[in-house]
Design a protein around this motif. Structure first.
Motif, short mmCIF file in Angstrom:
data_model
loop_
_atom_site.label_atom_id
_atom_site.label_comp_id
_atom_site.label_asym_id
_atom_site.label_seq_id
_atom_site.Cartn_x
_atom_site.Cartn_y
_atom_site.Cartn_z
N ALA A 97 39.38 38.63 42.27
CA ALA A 97 37.74 39.35 42.31
C ALA A 97 37.16 38.52 42.85
O ALA A 97 36.26 38.58 44.41
CB ALA A 97 36.87 39.22 40.85
N PHE A 98 37.63 36.86 42.83
CA PHE A 98 36.50 35.92 43.87
C PHE A 98 37.98 36.18 45.33
O PHE A 98 36.35 35.63 46.48
CB PHE A 98 37.50 34.29 43.18
CG PHE A 98 37.76 33.42 44.25
CD1 PHE A 98 36.45 33.06 44.04
CD2 PHE A 98 38.03 32.78 44.42
CE1 PHE A 98 35.75 31.44 44.79
CE2 PHE A 98 38.00 31.83 45.14
CZ PHE A 98 36.97 30.96 45.21
N HIS A 99 38.79 35.99 45.46
CA HIS A 99 39.29 37.13 46.75
C HIS A 99 38.71 37.70 47.70
O HIS A 99 38.70 38.11 48.87
CB HIS A 99 40.68 36.47 47.38
CG HIS A 99 41.09 35.12 46.86
ND1 HIS A 99 41.47 34.50 47.82
CD2 HIS A 99 41.83 34.62 46.00
CE1 HIS A 99 41.83 33.04 47.41
NE2 HIS A 99 42.21 32.94 45.91
N ILE A 121 29.43 34.49 47.01
CA ILE A 121 30.24 35.11 46.21
C ILE A 121 29.69 34.91 44.70
O ILE A 121 30.65 36.26 43.59
CB ILE A 121 31.43 33.83 46.26
CG1 ILE A 121 31.43 33.91 47.57
CG2 ILE A 121 32.24 33.69 45.32
CD1 ILE A 121 32.87 32.56 48.40
N ARG A 122 29.08 34.03 43.99
CA ARG A 122 28.89 33.71 42.38
C ARG A 122 27.60 34.97 42.23
O ARG A 122 27.91 35.68 41.57
CB ARG A 122 28.09 32.56 42.47
CG ARG A 122 28.59 31.46 42.60
CD ARG A 122 28.20 29.56 42.60
NE ARG A 122 28.89 28.83 41.94
CZ ARG A 122 28.57 27.80 43.00
NH1 ARG A 122 27.73 28.29 43.94
NH2 ARG A 122 29.53 26.34 42.72
N ASP A 123 27.04 35.52 43.50
CA ASP A 123 26.54 36.91 43.41
C ASP A 123 27.51 38.09 42.58
O ASP A 123 27.58 39.24 42.24
CB ASP A 123 25.65 36.79 44.45
CG ASP A 123 24.28 36.00 43.84
OD1 ASP A 123 24.38 35.66 43.59
OD2 ASP A 123 22.98 35.92 45.06
N LYS A 124 28.63 38.49 43.73
CA LYS A 124 29.51 39.09 43.78
C LYS A 124 30.10 38.66 42.71
O LYS A 124 30.35 39.98 41.33
CB LYS A 124 30.66 38.59 44.69
CG LYS A 124 30.06 39.20 46.22
CD LYS A 124 29.57 40.68 46.65
CE LYS A 124 30.36 41.72 46.68
NZ LYS A 124 29.98 43.16 46.79
N LEU A 125 30.24 37.98 42.13
CA LEU A 125 31.44 37.63 40.95
C LEU A 125 30.37 38.07 39.47
O LEU A 125 31.20 38.52 38.61
CB LEU A 125 31.80 35.84 40.51
CG LEU A 125 32.31 36.37 41.12
CD1 LEU A 125 32.93 34.33 41.94
CD2 LEU A 125 34.78 36.26 41.16
N ASP A 143 29.99 30.35 34.76
CA ASP A 143 31.11 29.23 34.69
C ASP A 143 32.42 29.81 34.60
O ASP A 143 33.51 28.75 35.41
CB ASP A 143 31.16 28.73 33.16
CG ASP A 143 30.03 28.73 32.43
OD1 ASP A 143 29.17 28.02 33.24
OD2 ASP A 143 30.40 28.19 31.43
N THR A 144 32.62 31.01 35.10
CA THR A 144 34.03 31.40 35.62
C THR A 144 33.58 31.44 37.08
O THR A 144 34.85 30.74 37.60
CB THR A 144 34.30 32.38 34.99
OG1 THR A 144 33.77 33.43 33.87
CG2 THR A 144 36.05 33.55 35.85
N ALA A 145 33.02 31.48 37.58
CA ALA A 145 32.65 31.06 39.05
C ALA A 145 32.64 29.68 39.81
O ALA A 145 33.67 29.34 40.44
CB ALA A 145 31.31 31.97 40.12
N HIS A 146 32.32 29.00 38.46
CA HIS A 146 32.72 27.26 38.91
C HIS A 146 33.66 27.25 38.72
O HIS A 146 35.09 26.46 39.27
CB HIS A 146 31.75 26.80 37.94
CG HIS A 146 31.93 25.58 38.23
ND1 HIS A 146 31.33 24.59 38.99
CD2 HIS A 146 32.52 24.47 37.36
CE1 HIS A 146 31.71 23.39 39.83
NE2 HIS A 146 32.37 23.44 38.17
N ALA A 147 34.84 27.86 37.53
CA ALA A 147 36.01 27.62 37.46
C ALA A 147 37.27 28.10 38.90
O ALA A 147 37.72 27.76 38.92
CB ALA A 147 36.68 28.01 36.18
#
Length: 397
Positions: A295-297, A346-350, A358-362
């Motif tokens: 999801a991040f990529h 990216i944080r918005d998409k996640l 917290d998951t986005a930061h990790a």
């Protein structure tokens, strides 16, 4: 009807409407398991007329519908294997039917563009694939030219993995986002073009940053130029997919097979290949982490190319702002602003895909610490060495 447990993957292979269809449902709720097969059958029937130019026994469709355990968001991935290449589509949402239909609609559009290119083959097909770097480099005319090539190769040899890794990552993101046709650009071709660009500009290379950063700059320039050319490849007057074929389908002719070989990608670029393996002893936790990383990529792939390159240099490669500014050719203040905008996107998409802050930061931290680097294949490295150094480079393995 029994609901499948969270870890269960349901697969079925069938002959449906002439093409081979493979379906995989992961963690779908009861409604999804009941409705998905019906929608897939309907959509496959609509897809069939778009594929009349291909032998049905050479067509394979993979449909994966997954739902995060305990959450409502659904993701659908389609992968269509054709004799002339691989076409993929992906969609996300909260209700199985519209998600499937949107993914299939996108797939049909991509197939139409692909077939349009094939039908206008003579207008854009190159007489031969871009010649590998070993061919366009004739024997050195004199000792001075041989010394120049050896000096250049000595300069770049330690950075060939960086060139290959950067090219593969950029092309993977571009194909994932649909910015270039899947399989149209070859990793090896772009690596060769980048190195030839470097050889041509060897004496004019910038001195304010390292050779590795210079080669990265050349990769970005070369990929961008080739991507723009690829997007212009489909002529506006391409024939409609709904026109009947000139002749009934039959066994491939020799020219057909040559054309299929030409269009078959050298590599199938998959986003999964640039996601680092987190490892661990808990299979379910490992799968969950891998889905989060994907999801991040995917979010990174959705960035504008310029933003993605700035983010990669600053956050994942730890390149100093001053160097990033020189590599990208923009002021440092613009680099800072672009990178922050990319992080926010990216944080918005996640968050949209159900991930917490917290998951986005990790994920940012994990990508920084464990980014998978793909080395250049040894055969390609040996080919490059022979091209620059002649017989002294040794034989390919």
């Amino acid at each position: 009807m029994t609901v499948a447990p969270a870890h269960f993957v349901k697969k079925r292979q069938a002959r449906s409407y002439g093409m081979k269809v493979i379906r995989a449902f992961r963690n779908l709720d009861r409604h999804g398991q009941q409705r998905a097969p019906e929608v897939i059958e309907e959509e496959v029937r609509q897809l069939e007329p778009h594929l009349v130019r291909f032998r049905e026994d050479l067509v394979r469709l993979e449909v994966v519908a997954s739902q995060t355990s305990g959450k409502t968001r659904i993701q659908v991935s389609l992968r269509l294997q054709l004799p002339s290449g691989v076409i993929a589509a992906q969609e996300e949402g909260f209700v199985i039917e519209p998600v499937l239909r949107k993914a299939f609609a996108d797939l049909r559009q991509r197939v139409d563009r692909h077939v349009a290119r094939l039908k206008h083959e003579s207008e854009y097909k190159r007489p031969a694939r871009r010649r590998r770097i070993g061919a366009p480099l004739p024997s050195a005319r004199n000792a001075a030219e041989a010394d120049r090539r050896e000096l250049f190769f000595d300069l770049i040899e330690d950075h060939l993995d960086t060139v290959y890794d950067t090219v593969r990552r950029e092309l993977t993101y571009l194909e994932c986002s649909g910015s270039v046709p899947a399989g149209y650009l070859s990793v090896g071709d772009i690596v060769d073009a980048t190195i030839l660009n470097g050889l041509n500009r060897f004496e004019r290379r910038p001195t304010e940053f390292s050779v590795r950063d210079w080669l990265t700059q050349l990769v970005f320039e070369t990929v961008e130029a080739e991507a723009q050319a690829a997007r212009r490849a489909v002529p506006e007057d391409a024939a409609s997919i709904y026109e009947a074929p000139e002749a009934p389908g039959g066994e491939p002719t020799e020219s057909d097979e040559e054309m299929f070989e030409f269009y078959q990608p050298d590599d199938v670029l998959l986003l999964e290949e640039i996601v680092a393996d987190e490892g661990g002893d808990d299979p379910e936790a490992a799968v969950a982490k891998r889905q989060e990383a994907l999801a991040f990529h995917r979010a990174i792939a959705g960035l504008p190319a310029f933003w993605r390159r700035a983010l990669f240099l600053v956050d994942l490669n730890e390149t100093p702002l001053e160097t990033v500014s020189s590599v990208l050719g923009i002021p440092q203040d613009d680099v800072t602003r672009i990178v922050q905008s990319a992080r926010d996107y990216i944080r918005d998409k996640l968050r949209d895909s159900g991930q917490s802050s917290d998951t986005a930061h990790a994920l940012f931290e994990s990508a920084h610490q464990r980014r998978l680097r793909i080395p250049q294949p040894l055969r390609d490295r040996a080919r490059l060495e022979r091209a620059f150094l002649g017989d002294n480079g040794g034989e390919a393995p």
